[in-house]
Motif scaffolding. Structure first.
Motif, mmCIF file in Angstrom:
data_model
loop_
_atom_site.group_PDB
_atom_site.id
_atom_site.type_symbol
_atom_site.label_atom_id
_atom_site.label_comp_id
_atom_site.label_asym_id
_atom_site.label_seq_id
_atom_site.Cartn_x
_atom_site.Cartn_y
_atom_site.Cartn_z
ATOM 1 N N PRO A 111 7.751 27.134 2.599
ATOM 2 C CA PRO A 111 7.931 25.810 2.662
ATOM 3 C C PRO A 111 9.375 25.406 2.176
ATOM 4 N N PRO A 112 9.750 23.995 2.219
ATOM 5 C CA PRO A 112 10.877 23.506 1.471
ATOM 6 C C PRO A 112 11.117 23.662 0.167
ATOM 7 N N LEU A 113 11.993 23.380 -0.411
ATOM 8 C CA LEU A 113 12.014 22.897 -1.990
ATOM 9 C C LEU A 113 11.819 21.705 -2.352
ATOM 10 N N VAL A 114 11.098 21.365 -3.238
ATOM 11 C CA VAL A 114 10.455 20.083 -3.508
ATOM 12 C C VAL A 114 10.923 19.732 -5.153
ATOM 13 N N THR A 115 11.314 18.475 -5.083
ATOM 14 C CA THR A 115 11.588 18.013 -6.487
ATOM 15 C C THR A 115 10.746 16.511 -6.525
ATOM 16 N N ALA A 116 9.872 16.368 -7.289
ATOM 17 C CA ALA A 116 9.126 14.973 -7.495
ATOM 18 C C ALA A 116 9.420 14.676 -8.833
ATOM 19 N N ALA A 117 9.071 13.256 -8.841
ATOM 20 C CA ALA A 117 9.199 12.658 -10.263
ATOM 21 C C ALA A 117 8.498 11.200 -10.130
ATOM 22 N N ARG A 118 7.986 11.021 -11.318
ATOM 23 C CA ARG A 118 7.249 9.439 -11.323
ATOM 24 C C ARG A 118 8.331 8.738 -12.204
ATOM 25 N N VAL A 119 8.687 7.393 -11.849
ATOM 26 C CA VAL A 119 9.683 6.796 -12.382
ATOM 27 C C VAL A 119 9.066 5.345 -12.606
ATOM 28 N N ALA A 120 9.787 4.691 -13.585
ATOM 29 C CA ALA A 120 9.268 3.217 -13.881
ATOM 30 C C ALA A 120 9.663 2.419 -12.943
ATOM 31 N N GLY A 121 10.530 2.431 -12.188
ATOM 32 C CA GLY A 121 10.782 1.633 -10.947
ATOM 33 C C GLY A 121 11.783 2.098 -10.149
ATOM 34 N N LEU A 122 11.867 1.589 -8.729
ATOM 35 C CA LEU A 122 12.902 1.853 -7.984
ATOM 36 C C LEU A 122 13.787 0.455 -7.736
ATOM 37 N N VAL A 155 15.612 21.225 4.091
ATOM 38 C CA VAL A 155 15.652 22.695 3.006
ATOM 39 C C VAL A 155 15.279 22.148 1.742
ATOM 40 N N GLN A 156 15.520 20.926 1.349
ATOM 41 C CA GLN A 156 15.169 20.192 0.032
ATOM 42 C C GLN A 156 14.797 18.747 0.313
ATOM 43 N N TRP A 157 13.420 18.415 -0.397
ATOM 44 C CA TRP A 157 13.105 17.086 -0.535
ATOM 45 C C TRP A 157 13.015 16.510 -1.988
ATOM 46 N N THR A 158 13.444 15.443 -2.088
ATOM 47 C CA THR A 158 13.435 14.747 -3.763
ATOM 48 C C THR A 158 12.622 13.418 -3.429
ATOM 49 N N VAL A 159 11.251 13.430 -4.144
ATOM 50 C CA VAL A 159 10.350 12.374 -3.820
ATOM 51 C C VAL A 159 10.267 11.633 -5.486
ATOM 52 N N LEU A 160 10.539 10.512 -5.224
ATOM 53 C CA LEU A 160 10.471 9.512 -6.478
ATOM 54 C C LEU A 160 9.108 8.781 -6.212
ATOM 55 N N LEU A 161 8.395 8.494 -7.186
ATOM 56 C CA LEU A 161 7.029 7.646 -6.998
ATOM 57 C C LEU A 161 7.022 6.716 -8.108
ATOM 58 N N ALA A 162 6.735 5.412 -8.130
ATOM 59 C CA ALA A 162 6.598 4.755 -9.092
ATOM 60 C C ALA A 162 5.348 5.109 -9.924
ATOM 61 N N ALA A 163 5.444 4.988 -11.143
ATOM 62 C CA ALA A 163 4.605 5.403 -12.390
ATOM 63 C C ALA A 163 3.172 5.074 -11.952
ATOM 64 N N VAL A 193 14.589 -0.966 -4.868
ATOM 65 C CA VAL A 193 14.094 -1.711 -3.802
ATOM 66 C C VAL A 193 12.821 -2.536 -4.399
ATOM 67 N N PRO A 194 13.069 -3.923 -4.854
ATOM 68 C CA PRO A 194 11.606 -4.487 -5.083
ATOM 69 C C PRO A 194 10.446 -4.336 -4.462
ATOM 70 N N GLY A 195 9.304 -3.821 -5.036
ATOM 71 C CA GLY A 195 8.191 -3.838 -4.369
ATOM 72 C C GLY A 195 8.200 -2.317 -3.921
ATOM 73 N N ALA A 196 9.031 -1.455 -3.938
ATOM 74 C CA ALA A 196 8.861 -0.127 -3.358
ATOM 75 C C ALA A 196 8.122 0.707 -4.259
ATOM 76 N N LEU A 197 7.442 1.401 -3.682
ATOM 77 C CA LEU A 197 6.539 2.406 -4.495
ATOM 78 C C LEU A 197 6.929 3.976 -4.411
ATOM 79 N N ILE A 198 7.823 4.141 -3.364
ATOM 80 C CA ILE A 198 8.309 5.561 -3.229
ATOM 81 C C ILE A 198 9.617 5.572 -2.552
ATOM 82 N N ASP A 207 0.937 -1.066 0.100
ATOM 83 C CA ASP A 207 0.233 0.194 -0.192
ATOM 84 C C ASP A 207 0.666 1.101 -0.052
ATOM 85 N N VAL A 208 0.742 2.128 -1.007
ATOM 86 C CA VAL A 208 1.201 3.499 -1.067
ATOM 87 C C VAL A 208 1.450 4.195 0.101
ATOM 88 N N VAL A 209 0.153 4.407 1.045
ATOM 89 C CA VAL A 209 0.112 5.061 2.210
ATOM 90 C C VAL A 209 0.960 4.402 3.302
#
Length: 133
Positions: free
Chosen positions: A104-115, A75-83, A117-122, A48-50
């Motif tokens: 608020p802090p700086l944020v970079t976010a991207a959707r990615v094909a995969g991560l 100061v800065q977050w980078t968030v990668l989320l499975a597509a 760690v197998p099964g990881a969504l974020i 579950d992604v939550v």
């Protein structure tokens, strides 16, 4: 001395992120590598992604605390989320914990094909700064 977060004129104004951060000389800078929703043995906590998102931020918090910082010092977050992951659910689960008082802090976010760690969504990494005083 304090960290200055800016939303300069001419760029979109968002309550979720700033565009520029100025960290004063003398501040300790802490880099937290990519964290996933895994337990202390490296096992993904849920499909579950939550649940993964909450654990991911817990893991970032543990790393920051080990370095004498907290989520409020980020100061800065980078968030990668499975597509195929639910962005709204993930963001809704972690947004309140990423917020700080003031700009608020700086944020970079991207959707990615995969991560990695197998099964990881974020996966989330962070840069924090602690100003002495």
């Amino acid at each position: 001395m304090e960290i200055t977060r800016m939303q300069p004129a001419g760029l979109v104004v968002s309550p979720a992120f700033s565009h520029v951060a100025i960290v004063p000389a003398g501040a300790a800078t802490i880099y937290v590598g990519g964290q996933n929703g895994v337990d202390d043995t490296g096992v993904v906590v849920s499909d579950d992604v939550v649940e993964q998102s909450v654990r991911t931020i817990d893991n970032v918090s543990i790393a920051l605390e080990a370095a004498g910082a907290s989520l409020a010092d980020v100061v800065q977050w980078t968030v990668l989320l499975a597509a195929d992951a639910d962005l709204g659910a993930a963001y809704g689960a972690i947004a309140p914990r990423l917020a700080t008082s003031g700009a608020p802090p700086l944020v970079t976010a991207a959707r990615v094909a995969g991560l990695g760690v197998p099964g990881a969504l974020i996966e989330v990494s962070a840069i924090a700064a602690v100003v002495p005083g």
